[in-house]
Design a protein around this motif. Structure first.
Motif: not given
Length: 227
Positions: A33-34, A39-42, A47-48
């Motif tokens: 998550r960090r 990297y501004s992953a939207a 991500v989850d």
């Protein structure tokens, strides 16, 4: 963003980030998550899903084989564990997950000569244990496309093959399994290979494993999977 910047953000070395990116080192859900934020992953769903997989990493039954079998083999079991569906195409043998111990042993020893008995036994045991995914209350759907040649190739004795075919008949009756036999007179392309397609928790995590006697080769980039 560079790898050095990511390392500084995590408080580590550039080499550590390189190992994380290549999969040689595990990573915690918190670091996933960090890094995603860094990297501004939207894509929150991606991500989850990655964070959940990271949180479960190192806890699967296949970890007992780490250091005994190559990481590529262990990756297959981990991907199967997380898969929402599986599609297998096998041209010359029965899918590994549906092999009897005797059939698997004959395949392994004929494909890779000189393996120590201990490693052969570990490979066979591991291959059979992969069927644990079908013991769940809601197992993933598995579509197996097996060429007729795989049922006629002589890797083993008639008794071993008879037992293997009996197991294949049995698994074909499992609710989540569909076995499709491709006859000799069916049209196939010259580029058809034995592959395993594993559906990830979300489509971006779909993976294709290319068949190999020595390790598992994987395709997971969208451009590769689209080919």
């Amino acid at each position: 963003m560079t790898g050095s910047q990511a390392a500084a953000y995590l408080g580590g070395e550039r080499a550590q980030v390189s190992h994380l990116e290549s999969g040689r080192y595990g990573i915690s859900a918190e670091r996933v998550r960090r890094l995603a934020a860094f990297y501004s992953a939207a894509n929150k769903h991606l991500v989850d899903a990655l964070a959940q997989m990271a949180d479960e990493r190192g806890k699967g039954w296949w970890e007992a084989y780490r250091g005994v079998l190559s990481p590529g083999f262990l990756d297959i079991a981990e991907l199967e564990h997380h898969a929402t569906f599986l599609r297998s195409i096998r041209m010359l043998h029965v899918p590994g997950i549906f092999q009897t111990p005797d059939y698997a042993r004959e395949l392994i020893t004929s494909a890779v000569s000189g393996l120590p008995d201990e490693e052969v036994a570990a490979r066979v045991e591991y291959r059979v244990q992969r069927r644990e995914i079908f013991d769940r209350p809601a197992p993933p759907r598995f579509d197996a496309y097996i060429h007729e040649a795989a049922l006629r190739m002589r890797y083993c004795s008639s008794d071993v093959m008879r037992s293997q075919l009996a197991l294949l008949q049995e698994v074909s009756r499992w609710p989540s399994v569909q076995v499709h036999i491709v006859p000799f007179d069916a049209y196939v392309t010259g580029s058809l290979h034995s592959v395993l397609h594993l559906g990830g928790p979300i489509p971006q995590l779909d993976t294709v494993q290319l068949d190999s006697a020595f390790d598992g080769g994987f395709l997971d980039a969208e451009a590769q999977l689209a080919r």
